[in-house]
Design a protein around this motif. Sequence first.
Motif, mmCIF file in Angstrom:
data_model
loop_
_atom_site.group_PDB
_atom_site.id
_atom_site.type_symbol
_atom_site.label_atom_id
_atom_site.label_comp_id
_atom_site.label_asym_id
_atom_site.label_seq_id
_atom_site.Cartn_x
_atom_site.Cartn_y
_atom_site.Cartn_z
ATOM 1 N N LYS A 1 -14.857 44.357 -32.877
ATOM 2 C CA LYS A 1 -15.589 43.872 -31.694
ATOM 3 C C LYS A 1 -15.430 42.363 -31.561
ATOM 4 C CE LYS A 1 -19.378 47.214 -31.537
ATOM 5 N NZ LYS A 1 -20.807 47.353 -31.834
ATOM 6 N N ILE B 1 -6.632 47.836 -23.660
ATOM 7 C CA ILE B 1 -7.512 48.403 -24.707
ATOM 8 C C ILE B 1 -8.923 48.620 -24.151
ATOM 9 C CG2 ILE B 1 -8.718 47.793 -26.855
ATOM 10 C CD1 ILE B 1 -6.122 47.371 -28.076
ATOM 11 N N VAL C 1 -16.456 52.228 -30.367
ATOM 12 C CA VAL C 1 -17.137 51.043 -29.830
ATOM 13 C C VAL C 1 -18.017 51.496 -28.667
ATOM 14 C CG1 VAL C 1 -16.835 48.805 -28.702
ATOM 15 C CG2 VAL C 1 -15.289 49.485 -30.524
ATOM 16 N N ARG D 1 -20.650 51.224 -25.460
ATOM 17 C CA ARG D 1 -20.813 50.330 -24.315
ATOM 18 C C ARG D 1 -21.990 49.399 -24.524
ATOM 19 N NH1 ARG D 1 -20.058 53.843 -18.947
ATOM 20 N NH2 ARG D 1 -17.847 54.212 -19.186
ATOM 21 N N VAL D 2 -21.847 48.216 -24.013
ATOM 22 C CA VAL D 2 -22.929 47.237 -24.095
ATOM 23 C C VAL D 2 -23.806 47.433 -22.855
ATOM 24 C CG1 VAL D 2 -23.390 44.764 -24.116
ATOM 25 C CG2 VAL D 2 -21.367 45.663 -25.241
ATOM 26 N N THR D 3 -25.109 47.377 -23.041
ATOM 27 C CA THR D 3 -25.999 47.550 -21.885
ATOM 28 C C THR D 3 -26.119 46.225 -21.143
ATOM 29 O OG1 THR D 3 -27.213 49.041 -23.299
ATOM 30 C CG2 THR D 3 -28.288 48.417 -21.232
ATOM 31 N N PRO D 4 -25.916 46.257 -19.824
ATOM 32 C CA PRO D 4 -26.028 45.003 -19.065
ATOM 33 C C PRO D 4 -27.465 44.482 -19.094
ATOM 34 C CG PRO D 4 -25.098 46.758 -17.707
ATOM 35 C CD PRO D 4 -25.581 47.391 -18.959
ATOM 36 N N TYR E 1 -17.479 41.719 -20.294
ATOM 37 C CA TYR E 1 -18.015 41.318 -21.601
ATOM 38 C C TYR E 1 -16.935 41.384 -22.680
ATOM 39 C CZ TYR E 1 -20.419 41.477 -26.021
ATOM 40 O OH TYR E 1 -20.783 41.231 -27.315
ATOM 41 N N TRP E 2 -16.175 42.475 -22.690
ATOM 42 C CA TRP E 2 -15.150 42.603 -23.734
ATOM 43 C C TRP E 2 -13.977 41.667 -23.498
ATOM 44 C CZ3 TRP E 2 -16.641 44.303 -28.074
ATOM 45 C CH2 TRP E 2 -17.631 45.290 -28.160
ATOM 46 N N LEU F 1 -11.831 52.191 -32.484
ATOM 47 C CA LEU F 1 -11.830 51.798 -31.061
ATOM 48 C C LEU F 1 -12.613 52.795 -30.218
ATOM 49 C CD1 LEU F 1 -8.197 50.503 -30.646
ATOM 50 C CD2 LEU F 1 -10.268 49.194 -30.311
ATOM 51 N N SER F 2 -12.474 54.064 -30.557
ATOM 52 C CA SER F 2 -13.204 55.064 -29.785
ATOM 53 C C SER F 2 -14.697 55.005 -30.085
ATOM 54 C CB SER F 2 -12.689 56.470 -30.115
ATOM 55 O OG SER F 2 -11.304 56.494 -29.919
ATOM 56 N N GLU G 1 -22.524 48.957 -14.978
ATOM 57 C CA GLU G 1 -22.380 48.905 -16.428
ATOM 58 C C GLU G 1 -20.911 48.772 -16.839
ATOM 59 O OE1 GLU G 1 -24.722 51.794 -18.787
ATOM 60 O OE2 GLU G 1 -22.918 51.912 -20.019
ATOM 61 N N ARG G 2 -20.061 49.483 -16.135
ATOM 62 C CA ARG G 2 -18.640 49.455 -16.488
ATOM 63 C C ARG G 2 -18.031 48.084 -16.249
ATOM 64 N NH1 ARG G 2 -15.446 54.681 -15.494
ATOM 65 N NH2 ARG G 2 -16.656 56.077 -16.752
ATOM 66 N N ILE H 1 -11.619 41.522 -30.458
ATOM 67 C CA ILE H 1 -11.055 41.926 -29.169
ATOM 68 C C ILE H 1 -10.935 40.774 -28.157
ATOM 69 C CG2 ILE H 1 -11.597 43.308 -27.079
ATOM 70 C CD1 ILE H 1 -12.197 45.550 -29.213
ATOM 71 N N TYR I 1 -8.823 51.505 -21.592
ATOM 72 C CA TYR I 1 -8.534 52.819 -22.162
ATOM 73 C C TYR I 1 -9.660 53.294 -23.082
ATOM 74 C CZ TYR I 1 -5.995 56.596 -24.443
ATOM 75 O OH TYR I 1 -5.603 57.816 -24.926
ATOM 76 N N TYR I 2 -10.016 52.441 -24.029
ATOM 77 C CA TYR I 2 -10.979 52.905 -25.026
ATOM 78 C C TYR I 2 -12.433 52.757 -24.577
ATOM 79 C CZ TYR I 2 -7.258 53.412 -28.384
ATOM 80 O OH TYR I 2 -6.128 53.828 -29.022
ATOM 81 N N PHE I 3 -12.747 51.631 -23.981
ATOM 82 C CA PHE I 3 -14.166 51.376 -23.704
ATOM 83 C C PHE I 3 -14.584 51.916 -22.342
ATOM 84 C CE2 PHE I 3 -13.579 47.222 -26.290
ATOM 85 C CZ PHE I 3 -13.204 47.979 -27.386
ATOM 86 N N ASP I 4 -13.592 52.048 -21.460
ATOM 87 C CA ASP I 4 -13.962 52.520 -20.127
ATOM 88 C C ASP I 4 -13.470 53.944 -19.870
ATOM 89 O OD1 ASP I 4 -15.371 51.551 -17.800
ATOM 90 O OD2 ASP I 4 -13.508 51.975 -16.734
ATOM 91 N N ASN J 1 -19.222 45.695 -18.835
ATOM 92 C CA ASN J 1 -18.533 45.884 -20.107
ATOM 93 C C ASN J 1 -17.107 45.350 -20.080
ATOM 94 O OD1 ASN J 1 -19.720 47.699 -22.531
ATOM 95 N ND2 ASN J 1 -20.860 47.986 -20.643
#
Lengths: 207, 179
Positions: B115, B129, A53, A55-58, B26-27, A50-51, B19-20, B118, B132-135, B23
């Motif tokens: 991926k 999730i 993964v 970030r996806v680029t917009p 997106y997730w 999980l750590s 971007e955040r 999720i 916490y993890y992606f952001d 994401n």
Amino acid sequence: MNCEEFRSKLGEFVRGELGEAERAEMEEHLRVCPDCRAEYEREIRIEELLSGVERVTPPQGLRFEILKEINRLERKRKRLRPLVRLASAFAMIFILLVSYLWLRRPAPAELEAAAFQVDLLSPRDKEVYLPDEVKVVAALYPERDYRYRIYLDGEDVTSESKHIDGTILLEPEGLDEGYHRVLVEIEDRESGSSAEIDRVFYCMGGG
Amino acid sequence: MKDEERKKLLIELLDRYEERIFNLIYWKIGDYEEAKDLTQDVFIKAYKALDKFRGESSYYTWLYRIAINHTNRAMKKKSLLKFFSLDRPESRSAYYDPEPDEGEKWKEWALKAIKERIPSLPEKYREVIILYYFDGRSYEEIAEILGISMGTVKSRLSRGRDLLSLWLRGSEKVGRRSE
């Protein structure tokens, strides 16, 4: 520490959120319990995954699209501004008018009374008239459905009267000199309520 | 607030959160094109509501709330449409081929599988999730964004991770059985 306790704190343990004492207990349990150790390893793996993964680029044009849409909205807003102002002015006038009428409205009890009220404009009470001056004029509220009667000195003279647009008119002829009494009765057909008004007047000379 | 000030503030928000927010969306939904449209909607909504922002929370909490609510509404609509059109969700690549101790190969598979998985986690677990993890949000920040207690954030995080872990293990087993 038993397995249940260990597993309830596993997440915090893996993320390094436990205090020193609890961490030591967890480590001790890990050393002696192979099942929990396997669980811990899985937890570590999932935590790493999980750590990991990224970030996806917009999409590149996203910001441009947002700003373009906002500029379009702004232009539209500016174009509409005079119309909005005009509409607001009309709305304000309308609100004032409605408020005025609302404040001026009769209270419900008065309204009900007004529905069958009759206003006897003539003759006036205790007034002296020449014979050809005597006219019975009664004003009603035209939008309601009434039944009315006019009595002159106790005699029903309704049929001699005219009723035009909420006004009742009676022109009595050949009245003797002396006191006379006129009585108008009105009944509201919808509610069955009734009202009456009477006047005494003096007629001079013989007709 | 004047138009120019609002635009300047919006650009600042875009610099910091574009971007955040993208994401996050997106997730949540797992669809790149749709995430683009929804991100656009979120910033336009925020721009329109900038005057109403009272500063009771920070800009990012406020923006995240708009994004989460807007995405949830869009997902609800979409799931209704799916229900009526009887569409099936896309099939996921899924079962594990390589052995778990094949190290990098396993990790690559598991990362891809996670991926993919999720967006189909139950909403309440997925949100925490992602945050916490992606952001990289703290428990406290997540609690503020979602309007829940820190205890709930922790338990949802742990449950969400358990579900992913169970699912990975299940996929490994099924994969091995089908070999």
